[in-house]
Design an enzyme around this catalytic site. Structure first.
Site, PDB file in Angstrom:
ATOM      1  N   ASN A   9      52.302  -9.194   8.875  1.00  0.00           N
ATOM      2  CA  ASN A   9      53.305  -9.377   9.928  1.00  0.00           C
ATOM      3  C   ASN A   9      52.578  -9.384  11.261  1.00  0.00           C
ATOM      4  OD1 ASN A   9      55.388  -9.342  11.724  1.00  0.00           O
ATOM      5  ND2 ASN A   9      56.128  -7.290  11.194  1.00  0.00           N
ATOM      6  N   LYS A  11      53.780 -10.059  14.129  1.00  0.00           N
ATOM      7  CA  LYS A  11      54.617  -9.664  15.268  1.00  0.00           C
ATOM      8  C   LYS A  11      54.434 -10.672  16.411  1.00  0.00           C
ATOM      9  CE  LYS A  11      54.369  -5.007  13.501  1.00  0.00           C
ATOM     10  NZ  LYS A  11      54.398  -3.565  13.733  1.00  0.00           N
ATOM     11  N   HIS A  96      63.396  -5.589  10.212  1.00  0.00           N
ATOM     12  CA  HIS A  96      62.188  -4.857  10.583  1.00  0.00           C
ATOM     13  C   HIS A  96      62.556  -3.752  11.577  1.00  0.00           C
ATOM     14  CE1 HIS A  96      58.348  -3.870  12.411  1.00  0.00           C
ATOM     15  NE2 HIS A  96      57.815  -4.271  11.263  1.00  0.00           N
ATOM     16  N   GLU A  98      61.357  -2.811  14.237  1.00  0.00           N
ATOM     17  CA  GLU A  98      61.375  -3.198  15.654  1.00  0.00           C
ATOM     18  C   GLU A  98      62.650  -3.981  15.994  1.00  0.00           C
ATOM     19  OE1 GLU A  98      57.454  -4.890  15.556  1.00  0.00           O
ATOM     20  OE2 GLU A  98      56.718  -2.864  15.151  1.00  0.00           O
ATOM     21  N   GLU A 168      59.109   0.941   5.234  1.00  0.00           N
ATOM     22  CA  GLU A 168      58.261   1.160   6.406  1.00  0.00           C
ATOM     23  C   GLU A 168      58.816   2.325   7.217  1.00  0.00           C
ATOM     24  OE1 GLU A 168      55.878  -2.606   7.572  1.00  0.00           O
ATOM     25  OE2 GLU A 168      57.784  -2.678   8.595  1.00  0.00           O
ATOM     26  N   GLY A 174      52.364   1.362  13.494  1.00  0.00           N
ATOM     27  CA  GLY A 174      51.566   1.216  14.711  1.00  0.00           C
ATOM     28  C   GLY A 174      51.070   2.530  15.279  1.00  0.00           C
ATOM     29  N   SER A 212      50.819   1.463   9.297  1.00  0.00           N
ATOM     30  CA  SER A 212      49.425   1.871   9.490  1.00  0.00           C
ATOM     31  C   SER A 212      48.554   1.674   8.242  1.00  0.00           C
ATOM     32  CB  SER A 212      49.348   3.318  10.000  1.00  0.00           C
ATOM     33  OG  SER A 212      49.912   3.399  11.301  1.00  0.00           O
TER      34      SER A 212
HETATM   35  P1  13P Z   1      51.193  -1.565  11.487  1.00  0.00           P
HETATM   36  O1  13P Z   1      50.458  -1.986  10.222  1.00  0.00           O
HETATM   37  O2  13P Z   1      50.540  -2.102  12.729  1.00  0.00           O
HETATM   38  O3  13P Z   1      51.443  -0.099  11.497  1.00  0.00           O
HETATM   39  O4  13P Z   1      52.627  -2.279  11.428  1.00  0.00           O
HETATM   40  C1  13P Z   1      53.383  -2.146  10.282  1.00  0.00           C
HETATM   41  C2  13P Z   1      54.504  -3.082  10.339  1.00  0.00           C
HETATM   42  O5  13P Z   1      55.436  -2.922  11.111  1.00  0.00           O
HETATM   43  C3  13P Z   1      54.471  -4.256   9.464  1.00  0.00           C
HETATM   44  O6  13P Z   1      55.697  -4.887   9.437  1.00  0.00           O
END
Ligand code: 13P
Length: 253
Positions: A9, A11, A96, A98, A168, A174, A212
């Protein structure tokens, strides 16, 4: 043997030129393996170049990070599932964290998006996960099951089986703090148990872990039989670290 899913992903990273460069570098060095599938979720404007670059690679697919639930219309800035599919997307991320926590996407909206994705022939990947305060309050299971129930509402068993789930935990995204393999597996078991009641007998749901994941912890996470793959943000942006994750050995089932 079921396929492990390795989903990147990106983003809001990688314009078309950078997206092309990373996909090219990854596919040049990652030989197709029958037991693993690569999924790239670039920003929508970079979808076209990713689709071009993966052409001929049966082990790779592209997807969008979000879809609107309506097939078309006056929804400025949105992308519909049929448009994403026509542009070469095979997968669609839905819900997601976010989208939920930075853009206020509701449980009910995730359900509409999953249904729209399925109707357009896309494979939805529904993201679920608890906030740190929900985990501390012992509410992880309740939150995840609520998100599943809403995201998969109104689907029959066959449709439910076509949805991949990405667990997640929000506190792991992150932050550099991943769930331990055992903690991730425990929530996967809850999700799997819930899905088993709602999918055809014998169907194995695809449940990925995200939060992560990196080159150093991917092998330990994937050693858990419960994990059918990983959904990776930061560590999927560069070919080098993504290739290390793609090379992680799988659990022996
Ligand atoms: P990170 O791997 O940067 O923690 O992000 C995870 C994520 O949100 C994947 O969709």
């Amino acid at each position: 043997m079921s396929r492990l899913l390795f989903a990147a992903n990106w983003k809001m990273h990688h314009a078309p030129a950078a997206a092309r460069e990373v996909v090219r570098a990854v596919l040049a060095r990652h030989r197709p393996q029958p037991d693993r599938e690569l999924i790239f979720y670039p920003p929508a404007v970079s979808l076209g170049v990713v689709v071009e670059e993966i052409k001929g690679r049966r082990d790779a697919a592209a997807g969008v990070q979000n879809v609107h639930w309506e097939p078309k219309g006056a929804f400025t800035g949105e992308i519909s599932a049929p448009i994403a599919a026509a542009a070469g997307a095979v997968w669609a991320l839905v819900g997601h964290s976010e989208r939920r926590h930075k853009f206020g996407e509701t449980d009910a909206e995730t359900g509409k998006k999953v249904r729209a994705a399925l109707a357009a022939g896309l494979k939805p990947m529904l993201c679920v996960g608890e906030l740190i305060e929900e985990r501390r309050a012992g509410r992880t299971e309740e939150v995840v099951l609520r998100q599943l129930a809403a995201g998969l509402a109104d689907l029959d068993a066959a449709a439910t089986a076509r949805v991949a789930i990405a667990y997640e935990p929000v506190w792991a995204i992150g932050t550099g703090v991943n769930a331990t393999p055992a903690d991730a597996a425990a929530v996967h078991r809850v999700i799997r148990g819930w899905l088993a009641q709602r999918t055809p007998p014998g169907a194995r749901a695809a449940i990925l872990y995200g939060g992560s994941v990196n080159a150093d912890n991917a092998a330990a996470l994937l050693a858990e039989d419960e994990l059918d793959g990983v959904l990776v943000g930061g560590a999927s942006l560069e070919a080098e670290s993504w290739l290390k994750i793609l090379a992680a050995p799988r659990a022996t089932r």
